[in-house]
Scaffold this motif. Sequence first.
Motif, PDB file in Angstrom:
ATOM      1  N   GLY A  42       1.385  19.166  13.631  1.00 53.23           N
ATOM      2  CA  GLY A  42       1.757  19.655  14.947  1.00 53.23           C
ATOM      3  C   GLY A  42       0.929  20.860  15.351  1.00 53.23           C
ATOM      4  O   GLY A  42       0.042  21.307  14.630  1.00 53.23           O
ATOM      5  N   ALA A  43       1.229  21.374  16.513  1.00 51.59           N
ATOM      6  CA  ALA A  43       0.517  22.542  17.020  1.00 51.59           C
ATOM      7  C   ALA A  43       0.696  23.708  16.053  1.00 51.59           C
ATOM      8  O   ALA A  43       1.764  23.885  15.477  1.00 51.59           O
ATOM      9  CB  ALA A  43       1.030  22.913  18.400  1.00 51.59           C
ATOM     10  N   PRO A  44      -0.337  24.505  15.854  1.00 48.34           N
ATOM     11  CA  PRO A  44      -0.232  25.640  14.930  1.00 48.34           C
ATOM     12  C   PRO A  44       0.673  26.732  15.481  1.00 48.34           C
ATOM     13  O   PRO A  44       0.893  26.816  16.685  1.00 48.34           O
ATOM     14  CB  PRO A  44      -1.681  26.132  14.823  1.00 48.34           C
ATOM     15  CG  PRO A  44      -2.306  25.711  16.103  1.00 48.34           C
ATOM     16  CD  PRO A  44      -1.640  24.421  16.481  1.00 48.34           C
ATOM     17  N   THR A  45       1.149  27.577  14.596  1.00 44.16           N
ATOM     18  CA  THR A  45       1.973  28.713  15.007  1.00 44.16           C
ATOM     19  C   THR A  45       1.105  29.734  15.726  1.00 44.16           C
ATOM     20  O   THR A  45      -0.130  29.736  15.583  1.00 44.16           O
ATOM     21  CB  THR A  45       2.618  29.398  13.786  1.00 44.16           C
ATOM     22  OG1 THR A  45       1.569  29.957  12.977  1.00 44.16           O
ATOM     23  CG2 THR A  45       3.472  28.433  12.977  1.00 44.16           C
ATOM     24  N   TRP A  46       1.765  30.644  16.461  1.00 39.49           N
ATOM     25  CA  TRP A  46       1.033  31.693  17.153  1.00 39.49           C
ATOM     26  C   TRP A  46       0.279  32.567  16.153  1.00 39.49           C
ATOM     27  O   TRP A  46      -0.849  32.988  16.389  1.00 39.49           O
ATOM     28  CB  TRP A  46       1.995  32.527  18.000  1.00 39.49           C
ATOM     29  CG  TRP A  46       1.322  33.656  18.694  1.00 39.49           C
ATOM     30  CD1 TRP A  46       1.516  34.989  18.481  1.00 39.49           C
ATOM     31  CD2 TRP A  46       0.309  33.579  19.708  1.00 39.49           C
ATOM     32  NE1 TRP A  46       0.693  35.725  19.307  1.00 39.49           N
ATOM     33  CE2 TRP A  46      -0.061  34.877  20.070  1.00 39.49           C
ATOM     34  CE3 TRP A  46      -0.334  32.515  20.346  1.00 39.49           C
ATOM     35  CZ2 TRP A  46      -1.022  35.153  21.025  1.00 39.49           C
ATOM     36  CZ3 TRP A  46      -1.298  32.785  21.297  1.00 39.49           C
ATOM     37  CH2 TRP A  46      -1.624  34.096  21.632  1.00 39.49           C
ATOM     38  N   THR A  47       0.885  32.816  14.993  1.00 39.37           N
ATOM     39  CA  THR A  47       0.245  33.621  13.956  1.00 39.37           C
ATOM     40  C   THR A  47      -1.055  32.961  13.485  1.00 39.37           C
ATOM     41  O   THR A  47      -2.084  33.623  13.335  1.00 39.37           O
ATOM     42  CB  THR A  47       1.197  33.832  12.764  1.00 39.37           C
ATOM     43  OG1 THR A  47       2.383  34.468  13.236  1.00 39.37           O
ATOM     44  CG2 THR A  47       0.562  34.678  11.676  1.00 39.37           C
ATOM     45  N   LEU A  48      -1.013  31.655  13.263  1.00 39.67           N
ATOM     46  CA  LEU A  48      -2.209  30.954  12.813  1.00 39.67           C
ATOM     47  C   LEU A  48      -3.264  30.924  13.921  1.00 39.67           C
ATOM     48  O   LEU A  48      -4.460  31.078  13.642  1.00 39.67           O
ATOM     49  CB  LEU A  48      -1.882  29.536  12.351  1.00 39.67           C
ATOM     50  CG  LEU A  48      -3.061  28.737  11.784  1.00 39.67           C
ATOM     51  CD1 LEU A  48      -3.725  29.485  10.624  1.00 39.67           C
ATOM     52  CD2 LEU A  48      -2.606  27.363  11.341  1.00 39.67           C
TER      53      LEU A  48
END
Length: 122
Positions: A42-48
């Motif tokens: 899925g879409a990456p986290t904001w941190t990543l």
Amino acid sequence: MTPFGEKLRALRAERGLRQKDMAQAIGVSAAYLSALEHGRRGAPTWTLIQKIIGYFNVIWDDAEELARLAEASHPRVRLDTSGLSPAATELANLLAENIEKLDEAELARITASIRVALERRK
């Protein structure tokens, strides 16, 4: 492949970087990075996303584009049309059942048409 994965792979290729090296630098496994590029995650986290932006040292516009592409990169989309019109349900089902039959030009045309309709609503 998702829009984010496609852009990520292009950035890496432009700079001649290996997946393994990038993965290590941003703190993920090479397998995860590969799955992200190929749309199997899925879409990456904001941190990543922030780590990737820092890794590539991209400027503001490119950073915003990466964040926008990440938001548009959920490979398993679910739509809940309960409470919407029958036309909305029909559209959602028609797209879900037939998206793989559309070529890139048709997809771009449909996407552009929806974006124009949304802009008119603003």
